[in-house]
Design a protein around this motif. Structure first.
Motif, PDB file in Angstrom:
ATOM      1  N   PRO A 148     -11.425  22.970  14.819  1.00  0.00           N
ATOM      2  CA  PRO A 148     -10.993  23.724  13.651  1.00  0.00           C
ATOM      3  C   PRO A 148     -11.619  23.159  12.380  1.00  0.00           C
ATOM      4  O   PRO A 148     -11.976  21.978  12.316  1.00  0.00           O
ATOM      5  CB  PRO A 148      -9.476  23.520  13.647  1.00  0.00           C
ATOM      6  CG  PRO A 148      -9.261  22.262  14.406  1.00  0.00           C
ATOM      7  CD  PRO A 148     -10.369  22.187  15.408  1.00  0.00           C
ATOM      8  N   THR A 171      -5.066  30.528   9.972  1.00  0.00           N
ATOM      9  CA  THR A 171      -5.095  29.409   9.032  1.00  0.00           C
ATOM     10  C   THR A 171      -3.690  28.888   8.814  1.00  0.00           C
ATOM     11  O   THR A 171      -2.762  29.666   8.602  1.00  0.00           O
ATOM     12  CB  THR A 171      -5.695  29.845   7.675  1.00  0.00           C
ATOM     13  OG1 THR A 171      -7.006  30.362   7.891  1.00  0.00           O
ATOM     14  CG2 THR A 171      -5.756  28.682   6.695  1.00  0.00           C
ATOM     15  N   ALA A 186      -5.361  23.991  20.145  1.00  0.00           N
ATOM     16  CA  ALA A 186      -5.883  24.239  18.807  1.00  0.00           C
ATOM     17  C   ALA A 186      -4.917  23.732  17.735  1.00  0.00           C
ATOM     18  O   ALA A 186      -5.329  23.131  16.745  1.00  0.00           O
ATOM     19  CB  ALA A 186      -6.157  25.734  18.610  1.00  0.00           C
ATOM     20  N   SER A 191      -8.213  25.890   9.900  1.00  0.00           N
ATOM     21  CA  SER A 191      -8.443  27.275  10.267  1.00  0.00           C
ATOM     22  C   SER A 191      -9.536  27.380  11.308  1.00  0.00           C
ATOM     23  O   SER A 191     -10.387  26.508  11.423  1.00  0.00           O
ATOM     24  CB  SER A 191      -8.751  28.104   9.017  1.00  0.00           C
ATOM     25  OG  SER A 191     -10.095  28.330   8.837  1.00  0.00           O
ATOM     26  N   GLY A 192      -9.448  28.451  12.081  1.00  0.00           N
ATOM     27  CA  GLY A 192     -10.448  28.687  13.109  1.00  0.00           C
ATOM     28  C   GLY A 192     -10.115  29.910  13.932  1.00  0.00           C
ATOM     29  O   GLY A 192      -9.119  30.593  13.684  1.00  0.00           O
ATOM     30  N   GLY A 214      -5.951  20.742  15.189  1.00  0.00           N
ATOM     31  CA  GLY A 214      -5.904  20.967  13.745  1.00  0.00           C
ATOM     32  C   GLY A 214      -4.999  19.974  13.043  1.00  0.00           C
ATOM     33  O   GLY A 214      -5.360  19.410  12.000  1.00  0.00           O
ATOM     34  N   VAL A 227      -5.271  26.721  13.658  1.00  0.00           N
ATOM     35  CA  VAL A 227      -6.161  25.642  13.784  1.00  0.00           C
ATOM     36  C   VAL A 227      -7.429  26.111  14.372  1.00  0.00           C
ATOM     37  O   VAL A 227      -8.301  25.323  14.604  1.00  0.00           O
ATOM     38  CB  VAL A 227      -5.600  24.593  14.687  1.00  0.00           C
ATOM     39  CG1 VAL A 227      -5.717  23.296  14.040  1.00  0.00           C
ATOM     40  CG2 VAL A 227      -4.235  24.950  15.068  1.00  0.00           C
ATOM     41  N   ALA A 228      -7.397  27.265  14.629  1.00  0.00           N
ATOM     42  CA  ALA A 228      -8.626  27.887  14.925  1.00  0.00           C
ATOM     43  C   ALA A 228      -9.149  27.584  16.270  1.00  0.00           C
ATOM     44  O   ALA A 228      -8.430  27.470  17.198  1.00  0.00           O
ATOM     45  CB  ALA A 228      -9.611  27.428  13.899  1.00  0.00           C
TER      46      ALA A 228
END
Length: 181
Positions: free
Chosen positions: A20, A128, A161, A148-149, A165, A14-15
């Motif tokens: 994200p 991701t 995160a 993604s992140g 996400g 989720v970055a």
């Protein structure tokens, strides 16, 4: 060590803990109102078991909140995958002007000047998570969400995160249900 890095990357799925990048897509002809149950065809792999469990629990909670129940051979089959990659940024800092001398056209101090630059390479991990949903009867894809992140460095940020996400991914699920928030 590699398993730890993959675990962190997975949750970085989720970055960026703050925001994200999330994308969703769906089959406009799919009748989401007819789906009452779901089952996991493939849970995410390649990360820490704790991160995988947080992802699975997070998806389960969001689907339950939308009225779906987990059941063997559910109406929807879920497939989740985690991918990670390393990216780099270059930061260059300049000192001096390189113009040289004093006066007009460098007339009083020569035409050469001192200047330098320093470039720093910053390597970071990007994670991701992709969640696909398939109609179990027709075997056709009906929905996809990806988040993604940048993978955070601390466990608390990784967990945040993942939550951020998944929240963004399922914000409008089922499609067209802005009230589902």
């Amino acid at each position: 060590m590699k398993a730890f890095v993959l675990a962190v990357l997975a949750t970085g799925l989720v970055a960026c803990a703050s925001s994200p990048t999330v994308r969703t897509d769906h089959d406009p002809s799919a009748n989401f109102a007819s789906f009452k149950t779901y089952s996991w065809a493939q849970k995410p792999q390649g990360a820490s078991p704790l991160v995988v469990q947080r992802i699975v629990d997070g998806v389960d909670a969001r689907l339950r909140a939308r009225g779906l129940t987990e059941a063997p051979n559910g109406d929807i089959a879920l497939v989740a995958n985690i991918a990670n990659s390393q990216r780099q940024t270059l930061d260059t800092f300049y000192t001096g002007t390189g113009m040289g001398g004093w006066g007009w056209r460098g007339g009083w101090g020569g035409g050469m000047g001192m200047a330098s630059s320093t470039t720093t390479v910053h390597t970071y991990d990007v994670g991701t998570l992709v969640v696909d949903m398939f109609d179990s009867r027709t075997k056709q894809a009906v929905w996809r969400g990806s988040a993604s992140g940048t993978v955070p460095s601390s466990t608390d940020r990784v967990n945040a995160a993942v939550e951020a996400g998944l929240d963004k991914m399922f914000a409008d699920f089922p499609p067209g249900s802005a009230a589902a928030r």
